[in-house]
Design a protein around this motif. Structure first.
Motif, PDB file in Angstrom:
ATOM      1  N   THR A   1       0.860  -1.190   0.000  1.00  0.00           N
ATOM      2  CA  THR A   1       0.000   0.000   0.000  1.00  0.00           C
ATOM      3  C   THR A   1       0.890   1.231   0.000  1.00  0.00           C
ATOM      4  OG1 THR A   1      -0.193   0.031   2.399  1.00  0.00           O
ATOM      5  CG2 THR A   1      -1.964  -1.078   1.227  1.00  0.00           C
TER       6      THR A   1
ATOM      7  N   LEU B   1      -3.184   3.382   0.124  1.00  0.00           N
ATOM      8  CA  LEU B   1      -3.882   2.932  -1.092  1.00  0.00           C
ATOM      9  C   LEU B   1      -3.253   1.624  -1.601  1.00  0.00           C
ATOM     10  CD1 LEU B   1      -6.107   4.416  -2.784  1.00  0.00           C
ATOM     11  CD2 LEU B   1      -4.249   5.135  -4.303  1.00  0.00           C
TER      12      LEU B   1
ATOM     13  N   HIS C   1      -6.402   1.190  -8.706  1.00  0.00           N
ATOM     14  CA  HIS C   1      -5.916   2.543  -8.412  1.00  0.00           C
ATOM     15  C   HIS C   1      -4.627   2.846  -9.172  1.00  0.00           C
ATOM     16  CE1 HIS C   1      -8.714   2.602  -5.061  1.00  0.00           C
ATOM     17  NE2 HIS C   1      -8.208   1.463  -4.626  1.00  0.00           N
TER      18      HIS C   1
ATOM     19  N   GLU D   1      -3.477   6.499  -9.951  1.00  0.00           N
ATOM     20  CA  GLU D   1      -3.147   7.269  -8.761  1.00  0.00           C
ATOM     21  C   GLU D   1      -1.852   6.752  -8.119  1.00  0.00           C
ATOM     22  OE1 GLU D   1      -6.417   7.602  -6.063  1.00  0.00           O
ATOM     23  OE2 GLU D   1      -5.333   9.040  -4.800  1.00  0.00           O
ATOM     24  N   ILE D   2      -1.686   5.433  -8.123  1.00  0.00           N
ATOM     25  CA  ILE D   2      -0.461   4.846  -7.566  1.00  0.00           C
ATOM     26  C   ILE D   2       0.761   5.327  -8.365  1.00  0.00           C
ATOM     27  CG2 ILE D   2       0.817   2.656  -7.405  1.00  0.00           C
ATOM     28  CD1 ILE D   2      -1.160   2.951  -5.118  1.00  0.00           C
TER      29      ILE D   2
END
Ligand SMILES: Nc1ncnc2c1ncn2[C@@H]1O[C@H](COP(=O)(O)OP(=O)(O)OP(=O)(O)O)[C@@H](O)[C@H]1O
Length: 247
Positions: free
Chosen positions: A64, A68, A74, A77-78
């Motif tokens: 994470t 996240l 994701h 965004e990652i």
């Protein structure tokens, strides 16, 4: 309580040919830390890094980033949160000018106009390259190109900056200048390096990855001073270098 910048839990991974590179890695990096990831050739450092932004997936365990989970859901965004500066800046710079290279990521994320200009200016200022904005990257020195590569990542305001061998191919002055820049950044840093004095200079904490597991995690000065630990994991200090535990 804020989530750590990075949390790796039980990460295990075998390449498609069956070669097992990671055997259950646990690693937490808190916001604002600078951590050196050390280990001999083939230890699994690159394999671990490629899991941090989802380039490699499919093994056991998980990662994470700022809370996240790294995974398909994701991914965009990652990729913004995990800024990887690869060893060869030429893998990262492909536009006609420095400005366009630094603008590329934020523009793809929808930043436009005056805001985009400000983001680019700020990122270049952070690495001391604002005067080179209109130059083609291939006209710059290797050290300058590495600084621009760092700026392309900073322009995305990452949660964590991951650097693969940041001091490689730098002359002593460029090496020191990059160290000053990295120290001045208010960002979490994970630095993969075989340059142990650089790790000591920049990272208060070091982690040894060896044969796909974390073999040590502690203060960089103490790890480098532990001759038996270092020898066991094929880590050697440069001749005459005496580490102190002041980092
Ligand atoms: N695509 C691949 N397919 C199969 N095995 C691989 C692949 N890439 C790496 N490996 C193996 O996985 C292990 C870990 O490799 P990795 O590149 O992560 O090590 P590293 O610690 O980054 O090494 P170095 O310091 O040499 O860069 C090695 O044994 C390597 O041979």
């Amino acid at each position: 309580m804020t989530a750590p910048s990075l949390d790796v839990r039980g990460l295990a991974y075998a390449y498609p040919d069956g070669h097992q590179a990671l055997f259950g890695v646990d690693l937490t990096v808190e916001r604002g830390e600078r951590v050196a990831l050390l280990g001999p050739n083939g230890a699994g450092k690159t394999t671990l890094v490629l899991h941090l932004n989802g380039i490699l997936t499919g093994g056991a365990g998980g990662v994470t980033v700022a809370g996240l989970p790294v995974g398909k859901k994701h991914l965009a965004e990652i990729r913004r949160k995990v800024g990887i500066v690869f060893q060869d800046p030429d893998d990262q710079l492909f536009m006609p000018t420095v400005r366009e290279d630094v603008a590329f990521g934020p523009a793809a994320a929808g930043v436009r106009g005056a805001e985009l200009e400000a983001v680019v200016r700020r990122a270049l200022e952070r690495v001391g390259m604002e005067r080179y904005a209109d130059r083609p990257p291939h006209h710059l020195s290797f050290g300058q190109r590495r600084r621009v590569a760092v700026a392309t990542v900073l322009a995305m305001e990452p949660e964590i900056l991951v650097l693969d061998e940041p001091s490689s191919n730098l002359d002593p002055a460029s090496r020191r200048e990059l160290a000053d820049i990295l120290r001045s950044l208010d960002v979490t840093v994970l630095m993969v390096t075989h340059d142990l004095p650089y790790a000591l200079e920049l990272c208060p904490r070091a982690v040894i990855l060896s044969e796909g597991v974390i073999a040590a995690d502690g203060r960089t000065g103490e790890i480098l001073a532990d001759g038996e630990l270092m020898a066991r994991h094929r880590l050697e200090l440069p001749f005459g270098f005496v580490p102190s535990s002041v980092a």
